[in-house]
Enzyme design. Structure first.
Site, PDB file in Angstrom:
ATOM      1  N   GLY A  28      36.282 -10.583 -23.766  1.00 26.60           N
ATOM      2  CA  GLY A  28      37.328 -11.574 -23.491  1.00 26.60           C
ATOM      3  C   GLY A  28      38.693 -10.934 -23.292  1.00 26.60           C
ATOM      4  O   GLY A  28      38.852  -9.709 -23.431  1.00 26.60           O
ATOM      5  N   ASN A  29      39.669 -11.744 -22.952  1.00 25.15           N
ATOM      6  CA  ASN A  29      41.035 -11.256 -22.755  1.00 25.15           C
ATOM      7  C   ASN A  29      41.987 -12.440 -22.683  1.00 25.15           C
ATOM      8  O   ASN A  29      41.553 -13.580 -22.528  1.00 25.15           O
ATOM      9  CB  ASN A  29      41.144 -10.386 -21.489  1.00 25.15           C
ATOM     10  CG  ASN A  29      40.203 -10.846 -20.401  1.00 25.15           C
ATOM     11  OD1 ASN A  29      40.419 -11.878 -19.786  1.00 25.15           O
ATOM     12  ND2 ASN A  29      39.122 -10.102 -20.196  1.00 25.15           N
ATOM     13  N   GLY A  46      39.287  -2.857 -23.526  1.00 21.15           N
ATOM     14  CA  GLY A  46      38.419  -2.113 -24.452  1.00 21.15           C
ATOM     15  C   GLY A  46      38.998  -1.769 -25.807  1.00 21.15           C
ATOM     16  O   GLY A  46      38.595  -0.780 -26.418  1.00 21.15           O
ATOM     17  N   GLU A  76      39.900  -8.002 -16.372  1.00 26.39           N
ATOM     18  CA  GLU A  76      39.981  -9.265 -15.616  1.00 26.39           C
ATOM     19  C   GLU A  76      41.408  -9.578 -15.174  1.00 26.39           C
ATOM     20  O   GLU A  76      41.760 -10.727 -14.935  1.00 26.39           O
ATOM     21  CB  GLU A  76      39.424 -10.429 -16.446  1.00 26.39           C
ATOM     22  CG  GLU A  76      37.969 -10.325 -16.819  1.00 26.39           C
ATOM     23  CD  GLU A  76      36.993 -10.387 -15.629  1.00 26.39           C
ATOM     24  OE1 GLU A  76      37.446 -10.554 -14.476  1.00 26.39           O
ATOM     25  OE2 GLU A  76      35.787 -10.255 -15.872  1.00 26.39           O
ATOM     26  N   HIS A  95      40.324 -15.932 -21.734  1.00 26.47           N
ATOM     27  CA  HIS A  95      38.950 -15.802 -21.251  1.00 26.47           C
ATOM     28  C   HIS A  95      38.067 -15.406 -22.431  1.00 26.47           C
ATOM     29  O   HIS A  95      38.374 -14.456 -23.138  1.00 26.47           O
ATOM     30  CB  HIS A  95      38.899 -14.740 -20.143  1.00 26.47           C
ATOM     31  CG  HIS A  95      37.527 -14.238 -19.860  1.00 26.47           C
ATOM     32  ND1 HIS A  95      36.484 -15.083 -19.553  1.00 26.47           N
ATOM     33  CD2 HIS A  95      37.020 -12.988 -19.823  1.00 26.47           C
ATOM     34  CE1 HIS A  95      35.392 -14.358 -19.356  1.00 26.47           C
ATOM     35  NE2 HIS A  95      35.697 -13.084 -19.522  1.00 26.47           N
ATOM     36  N   HIS A  97      33.893 -15.339 -24.352  1.00 30.74           N
ATOM     37  CA  HIS A  97      32.444 -15.233 -24.177  1.00 30.74           C
ATOM     38  C   HIS A  97      31.758 -16.084 -25.242  1.00 30.74           C
ATOM     39  O   HIS A  97      30.734 -15.685 -25.790  1.00 30.74           O
ATOM     40  CB  HIS A  97      31.991 -13.772 -24.315  1.00 30.74           C
ATOM     41  CG  HIS A  97      32.502 -12.868 -23.237  1.00 30.74           C
ATOM     42  ND1 HIS A  97      32.469 -11.504 -23.343  1.00 30.74           N
ATOM     43  CD2 HIS A  97      33.047 -13.136 -22.029  1.00 30.74           C
ATOM     44  CE1 HIS A  97      32.980 -10.956 -22.240  1.00 30.74           C
ATOM     45  NE2 HIS A  97      33.345 -11.927 -21.427  1.00 30.74           N
ATOM     46  N   HIS A 157      28.308 -15.572 -17.638  1.00 31.24           N
ATOM     47  CA  HIS A 157      29.394 -14.767 -18.202  1.00 31.24           C
ATOM     48  C   HIS A 157      30.130 -15.470 -19.354  1.00 31.24           C
ATOM     49  O   HIS A 157      30.007 -15.048 -20.501  1.00 31.24           O
ATOM     50  CB  HIS A 157      30.349 -14.417 -17.049  1.00 31.24           C
ATOM     51  CG  HIS A 157      31.451 -13.483 -17.396  1.00 31.24           C
ATOM     52  ND1 HIS A 157      32.119 -12.736 -16.453  1.00 31.24           N
ATOM     53  CD2 HIS A 157      32.042 -13.194 -18.582  1.00 31.24           C
ATOM     54  CE1 HIS A 157      33.058 -12.011 -17.039  1.00 31.24           C
ATOM     55  NE2 HIS A 157      33.033 -12.273 -18.337  1.00 31.24           N
TER      56      HIS A 157
HETATM   57 ZN   LIG Z   1      34.329 -11.533 -19.676  1.00 31.12          ZN
END
Ligand SMILES: [Zn+2]
Length: 210
Positions: A28-29, A46, A76, A95, A97, A157
């Site tokens: 995610g981000n 990361g 992303e 974003h 998951h 995703h």
């Molecule tokens: Zn993702």
């Protein structure tokens, strides 16, 4: 430190994403745009969310140039920047998951109005067409799926949500995950009675004054 407030929010909400089960590990981000400065604060790629301090947050301009940080921006980044470019009503993007939205995204279908709370995202939530993670193609597909909505599933995703503030975007991500869980459970016992289009308009109107 430029965009100090935005950096602090990114660091805090990154931890909250883990604590509330919206992502695992470094998945995610999240980002915030400061439209006055023309700059975006985005989570680094990361990095463990509990290691991300305000100074680790990456600051980029709208042409993707890194303004300040030794870290790489989230993979992303194109999706975040394209949403800011196309959507004046969105100043923060998250974003995730999360399990239930990600599960439904593997069917490549959206979430219909099974529960009135979906109205915080729109009259329903669409699923964006599949594209490889971190590509411009995915960014284009997500922008299309989010037209008239504040969230979209990403095929095979996860989920993306956008709103005026990071708190609102985070809340929408949680609400859509809740609706996704409900939808999965309903489908295991029967076919839901969906809320009609007119009633969803009423709900969305009511949420504006919530
Ligand atoms: Zn993702």
């Amino acid at each position: 430190m430029i965009l100090k407030n935005e950096r602090e929010q990114i660091a805090a909400y990154g931890r909250k994403m883990i604590d509330n089960g919206l992502v695992k590990g470094t998945g995610g981000n999240l980002s915030i745009i400061n439209r006055g400065e023309g700059l975006v604060a985005i989570s680094p790629a990361g990095m463990d969310y509990f290691d991300i301090d305000p100074e680790d947050v990456v600051i980029v301009n709208l042409s993707r140039g890194i303004i300040d940080s030794g870290n790489k921006p989230s993979s992303e980044i194109d999706m975040h920047l394209m949403l800011y470019e196309k959507r004046e009503d969105i100043s923060s993007v998250i974003h995730t998951h999360s399990i239930c939205t990600s599960s439904i995204s593997c069917l490549r279908v959206g979430i219909p109005p099974v529960h009135y709370l979906i109205g915080f995202a729109g009259k329903d939530v669409r699923c964006a067409e599949y594209a490889t993670y971190g590509t411009k193609e995915l960014a284009v597909n997500v922008c299309r799926a989010m037209e008239g909505r504040k969230a979209a599933l990403l095929a095979n995703h996860g989920l993306v949500a956008g709103a005026d503030t990071l708190k609102q975007a985070f809340d929408i991500a949680e609400i859509v995950e809740y609706c996704a869980e409900i939808y999965i459970k309903i489908r295991s016992i029967g076919d839901p009675v969906l809320i009609g289009e007119e009633e969803m308009k009423t709900v969305i109107e009511k949420f504006k004054n919530y």
